[in-house]
Design a protein around this motif. Structure first.
Motif, mmCIF file in Angstrom:
data_model
loop_
_atom_site.group_PDB
_atom_site.id
_atom_site.type_symbol
_atom_site.label_atom_id
_atom_site.label_comp_id
_atom_site.label_asym_id
_atom_site.label_seq_id
_atom_site.Cartn_x
_atom_site.Cartn_y
_atom_site.Cartn_z
ATOM 1 N N VAL A 1 -35.376 -37.726 2.757
ATOM 2 C CA VAL A 1 -34.962 -37.480 4.061
ATOM 3 C C VAL A 1 -36.212 -37.631 4.866
ATOM 4 N N SER A 2 -36.919 -36.908 4.759
ATOM 5 C CA SER A 2 -38.386 -36.900 4.607
ATOM 6 C C SER A 2 -39.189 -37.732 5.147
ATOM 7 N N THR A 3 -38.994 -39.071 5.957
ATOM 8 C CA THR A 3 -38.796 -40.013 6.262
ATOM 9 C C THR A 3 -39.306 -40.622 7.716
ATOM 10 N N ASN A 4 -40.039 -41.659 7.959
ATOM 11 C CA ASN A 4 -39.687 -42.117 9.614
ATOM 12 C C ASN A 4 -38.442 -43.112 9.625
ATOM 13 N N GLY A 5 -38.100 -43.771 10.532
ATOM 14 C CA GLY A 5 -36.683 -44.089 11.027
ATOM 15 C C GLY A 5 -37.558 -46.023 10.364
ATOM 16 N N ALA A 6 -38.817 -46.154 9.756
ATOM 17 C CA ALA A 6 -38.613 -47.467 8.762
ATOM 18 C C ALA A 6 -38.522 -46.712 7.281
ATOM 19 N N GLY A 7 -38.318 -45.615 7.065
ATOM 20 C CA GLY A 7 -38.284 -45.586 5.561
ATOM 21 C C GLY A 7 -39.506 -44.934 5.102
ATOM 22 N N VAL A 8 -40.409 -45.119 5.766
ATOM 23 C CA VAL A 8 -42.177 -44.344 5.487
ATOM 24 C C VAL A 8 -42.181 -43.063 5.007
ATOM 25 N N GLU A 9 -42.292 -42.486 3.514
ATOM 26 C CA GLU A 9 -42.957 -41.390 4.035
ATOM 27 C C GLU A 9 -44.002 -40.394 4.155
ATOM 28 N N ALA A 10 -43.051 -39.275 4.932
ATOM 29 C CA ALA A 10 -43.920 -38.172 5.442
ATOM 30 C C ALA A 10 -45.457 -38.113 5.191
ATOM 31 N N ASN A 11 -46.237 -37.814 5.749
ATOM 32 C CA ASN A 11 -47.961 -38.054 5.279
ATOM 33 C C ASN A 11 -48.436 -36.208 5.223
ATOM 34 N N GLY A 12 -47.200 -35.485 5.189
ATOM 35 C CA GLY A 12 -47.685 -33.622 4.965
ATOM 36 C C GLY A 12 -46.716 -32.948 4.925
ATOM 37 N N GLN A 13 -46.117 -31.860 4.207
ATOM 38 C CA GLN A 13 -46.225 -31.182 3.853
ATOM 39 C C GLN A 13 -44.308 -31.330 4.698
ATOM 40 N N SER A 14 -43.375 -30.908 3.924
ATOM 41 C CA SER A 14 -42.094 -31.381 4.901
ATOM 42 C C SER A 14 -41.425 -29.719 3.815
ATOM 43 N N TYR A 15 -40.319 -29.021 4.712
ATOM 44 C CA TYR A 15 -39.636 -27.405 4.361
ATOM 45 C C TYR A 15 -38.302 -27.064 5.074
ATOM 46 N N ASN A 16 -37.846 -25.901 4.119
ATOM 47 C CA ASN A 16 -36.376 -25.620 5.189
ATOM 48 C C ASN A 16 -35.533 -26.373 5.382
ATOM 49 N N ALA A 17 -35.135 -27.079 4.608
ATOM 50 C CA ALA A 17 -33.589 -28.489 5.156
ATOM 51 C C ALA A 17 -33.103 -27.613 5.599
ATOM 52 N N GLN A 18 -32.105 -27.847 6.295
ATOM 53 C CA GLN A 18 -30.663 -27.833 7.199
ATOM 54 C C GLN A 18 -29.805 -28.949 7.162
ATOM 55 N N MET A 19 -28.393 -28.531 6.428
ATOM 56 C CA MET A 19 -27.772 -29.950 7.198
ATOM 57 C C MET A 19 -26.586 -29.691 7.937
ATOM 58 N N ALA A 20 -25.845 -30.252 8.995
ATOM 59 C CA ALA A 20 -25.374 -29.506 9.301
ATOM 60 C C ALA A 20 -23.760 -30.058 8.803
ATOM 61 N N ALA A 21 -23.067 -29.483 9.143
ATOM 62 C CA ALA A 21 -22.401 -29.369 8.070
ATOM 63 C C ALA A 21 -21.054 -30.722 8.516
ATOM 64 N N ASN A 22 -21.210 -31.201 9.196
ATOM 65 C CA ASN A 22 -20.714 -32.858 9.214
ATOM 66 C C ASN A 22 -21.302 -33.592 8.093
ATOM 67 N N GLY A 23 -22.853 -33.348 7.642
ATOM 68 C CA GLY A 23 -23.300 -34.058 6.678
ATOM 69 C C GLY A 23 -23.872 -35.340 7.130
ATOM 70 N N GLN A 24 -24.329 -35.055 8.492
ATOM 71 C CA GLN A 24 -24.360 -36.642 9.245
ATOM 72 C C GLN A 24 -26.040 -36.275 9.192
ATOM 73 N N TYR A 25 -26.356 -34.672 9.550
ATOM 74 C CA TYR A 25 -27.801 -34.840 10.074
ATOM 75 C C TYR A 25 -28.275 -33.851 9.400
ATOM 76 N N VAL A 26 -30.060 -33.631 8.993
ATOM 77 C CA VAL A 26 -30.954 -32.424 8.467
ATOM 78 C C VAL A 26 -31.893 -32.796 9.121
ATOM 79 N N ALA A 27 -32.372 -31.512 9.057
ATOM 80 C CA ALA A 27 -33.055 -30.350 10.276
ATOM 81 C C ALA A 27 -34.287 -29.917 9.093
ATOM 82 N N PHE A 28 -35.547 -29.923 9.211
ATOM 83 C CA PHE A 28 -36.271 -29.516 8.363
ATOM 84 C C PHE A 28 -37.440 -29.605 8.965
ATOM 85 N N LEU A 29 -38.482 -28.634 8.414
ATOM 86 C CA LEU A 29 -40.011 -28.125 9.289
ATOM 87 C C LEU A 29 -41.038 -29.100 8.517
#
Length: 188
Positions: A59-87
């Motif tokens: 999930v920690s990819t940009n809109g083109a599917g490129v992996e994040a170039n830094g640490q990502s953490y603290n995943a929070q999924m919306a109840a509907n399963g469509q969205y994931v928030a993270f730091l």
């Protein structure tokens, strides 16, 4: 309830992931689980496991599917399963991310779109790190803590809780009293 235990920290082929960390979050129906895992480059990233199909995706990819170039953490999924928030400390998830701070990102799992939620209503990047993200059930609202002082006018204290409307871009400082005031600046 069946009492069945399922290991979710596995790749799509069933092999064990190298390293799994904290930050586990489930969709309301229990079909999707988001969590933090360390990849082969030793970057912590956010993964989503589909418990119905067994599929695993980053999930920690940009809109083109490129992996994040830094640490990502603290995943929070919306109840509907469509969205994931993270730091993330990554600078390549959205265009022109130059603040060198932990930002709040929200990924739409259906479209692949990523937005930086830790911005002002005008789109200005936070001038300090953010933390402690939560999503509404429909994924349209993100709440987070930040040390930034530039997300709304008149923010002159140390840390605040903000709520971002991801549909309109509006942002509200929630850590205020009923008169709209806030606590005094705290020193580090």
């Amino acid at each position: 309830m069946t009492g069945t235990v399922t290991q979710v920290s596995t790749a799509s082929n069933g092999s064990q992931l190298a390293s799994v960390k904290t930050g586990v979050s489930l969709s309301a129906d229990g079909s999707l689980v988001a969590f933090q895992s360390t990849d082969s480059d030793q970057h912590a990233g956010i993964m989503v496991k589909n418990l119905v199909t067994g599929g695993l995706s980053s999930v920690s990819t940009n809109g083109a599917g490129v992996e994040a170039n830094g640490q990502s953490y603290n995943a929070q999924m919306a109840a509907n399963g469509q969205y994931v928030a993270f730091l993330s400390k990554a600078t390549n998830l959205v265009a022109a991310d130059t603040n060198n701070a932990d930002d709040v990102f929200v990924k739409n799992l259906l479209t692949g779109a990523v937005v930086n939620a830790s911005t002002s209503a005008a789109g200005a990047q936070a001038n300090a790190p953010s933390a402690d993200v939560a999503l509404s059930a429909d994924g349209h609202w993100a709440a987070f803590t930040t040390y930034a002082s530039n997300l709304v006018a008149g923010d002159d204290n140390y840390a605040d809780i903000y709520v971002k409307n991801l549909l309109t871009g509006a942002i509200t400082r929630a850590s205020t009293n009923s008169a709209g005031g806030c606590r005094q600046r705290q020193q580090r």
